[in-house]
Design an enzyme around this catalytic site. Structure first.
Site, mmCIF file in Angstrom:
data_model
loop_
_atom_site.group_PDB
_atom_site.id
_atom_site.type_symbol
_atom_site.label_atom_id
_atom_site.label_comp_id
_atom_site.label_asym_id
_atom_site.label_seq_id
_atom_site.Cartn_x
_atom_site.Cartn_y
_atom_site.Cartn_z
ATOM 1 N N SER A 81 5.378 2.290 -1.106
ATOM 2 C CA SER A 81 4.164 2.471 -0.314
ATOM 3 C C SER A 81 3.016 1.544 -0.678
ATOM 4 O O SER A 81 2.259 1.122 0.201
ATOM 5 C CB SER A 81 3.691 3.927 -0.411
ATOM 6 O OG SER A 81 3.517 4.310 -1.765
ATOM 7 N N HIS A 123 -2.058 5.788 -4.825
ATOM 8 C CA HIS A 123 -2.112 4.580 -4.001
ATOM 9 C C HIS A 123 -3.367 3.760 -4.289
ATOM 10 O O HIS A 123 -4.438 4.319 -4.537
ATOM 11 C CB HIS A 123 -2.058 4.955 -2.518
ATOM 12 C CG HIS A 123 -0.771 5.600 -2.133
ATOM 13 N ND1 HIS A 123 -0.674 6.939 -1.808
ATOM 14 C CD2 HIS A 123 0.487 5.093 -2.050
ATOM 15 C CE1 HIS A 123 0.586 7.227 -1.524
ATOM 16 N NE2 HIS A 123 1.308 6.131 -1.670
ATOM 17 N N ASP A 179 -5.799 10.246 -4.197
ATOM 18 C CA ASP A 179 -4.513 10.842 -4.571
ATOM 19 C C ASP A 179 -4.019 10.361 -5.931
ATOM 20 O O ASP A 179 -2.995 10.831 -6.433
ATOM 21 C CB ASP A 179 -3.455 10.573 -3.493
ATOM 22 C CG ASP A 179 -3.174 9.084 -3.286
ATOM 23 O OD1 ASP A 179 -3.667 8.241 -4.070
ATOM 24 O OD2 ASP A 179 -2.452 8.758 -2.319
#
Length: 294
Positions: free
Chosen positions: A57, A266, A263
């Protein structure tokens, strides 16, 4: 009472004009004027310096999309993206929107990387000279990253690996030019299980060897990103494995310490810009004495 025919024609013409104007104003990505977006780029069919974008990601991009886009994320006439259809389109974020389709993609490191590379290689038509080369460098980005993937899912024979190799070969076969490097940012998902973390180094070395063999590029440059975060408790083990890769032409750019989103997994948009520049510096320094790739 029906309106006169001429009035209807004028009304329809006005509606059509408004529709065309709306398309011109809204359709182009940031950084391209409406007319230049609609016209065929003179660089679209030029040979390209290619970069394979792989991993999970943080390579696909989860940085928040803001408007207007920061300059490093705006489209550039000489930066293209290989779409899922394997056609070249102007590169504009999110680059992985049609690749990492099960997640919401945002801003990653590839566009800042591309801008920094182009800034270091002036185009002859910009008046900056071309370092003795009259052909301007055109970049082709090959998005292949998918969020939430472990390195075992990138092993030869697995769908992600075969997908990335097939897309890269298609880019080269389409007059794409040369593959400059693999930009690899992956490993967060391998921090969950101790077995995955402890076997990461061997799997990464196998992946590099397989890519070089299948792409027939024994000296292919691979730039891996050292983890800035992890999903589990074994981030340090994976990071140590990344640092201990001993293959030639494998570089490490360490993302540890770059700002994270809320979070804590990321990279933020600011961090992705910094990472893109770090990756570009690593690539440029590696090639500083090797001459042009195209």
């Amino acid at each position: 009472m029906k309106p006169p025919r001429q009035t209807l024609r004028l009304l329809l013409a006005a509606v059509a004009s408004a529709a065309i104007l709306s398309f011109l104003l809204l359709a182009p990505p940031d950084g391209l004027s409406p007319l230049s977006f609609l016209s065929s780029s003179p660089y679209a069919h030029r040979p390209k310096l290619l970069f394979l974008l792989a991993g999970q990601s943080n390579m696909a991009g989860r940085g928040a999309v803001v408007h207007p886009l920061p300059p490093p994320y705006r489209s550039h006439r000489r930066v293209f993206r290989l779409a899922a259809s394997r056609g070249w389109v102007p590169a504009a974020p999110p680059l992985h929107a049609d690749i990492d389709t099960h997640k919401t993609c945002g801003l990653g490191p590839a566009m800042p990387f591309a801008h920094r590379v182009l800034a270091a290689v002036p185009s002859p038509d910009s008046g900056g000279g071309g370092g003795g080369n009259d052909t301007p460098v055109v970049l082709g980005l090959i998005p292949c990253a998918v969020g939430g993937t472990r390195i075992s899912m990138w092993a030869k024979g697995q769908p992600l690996y075969e997908f990335a190799v097939a897309r890269t070969l298609a880019a080269v076969a389409d007059g794409g030019g040369n593959l400059g490097a693999v930009l690899w940012f992956q490993g967060e998902s391998d921090t969950i299980e101790i077995d995955d973390a402890q076997s990461y180094g061997a799997k990464m070395e196998r992946l590099v060897a397989d890519l070089r063999a299948d792409l027939e590029l024994p000296n292919l440059l691979v730039i891996q990103v050292g983890l800035a975060s992890g999903e589990g408790n074994y981030t340090d083990i994976v990071r140590e494995a990344q640092k201990n890769i001993v293959l030639p032409n494998v570089l490490l750019v360490d993302a540890m310490g770059l700002p994270l989103r809320d979070d804590q997994l990321h990279l933020s948009t600011e961090a992705q810009i910094r990472l893109g520049n770090m990756l570009a510096e690593a690539y440029l320094n590696f090639n500083s004495s090797r001459g042009p790739k195209l």
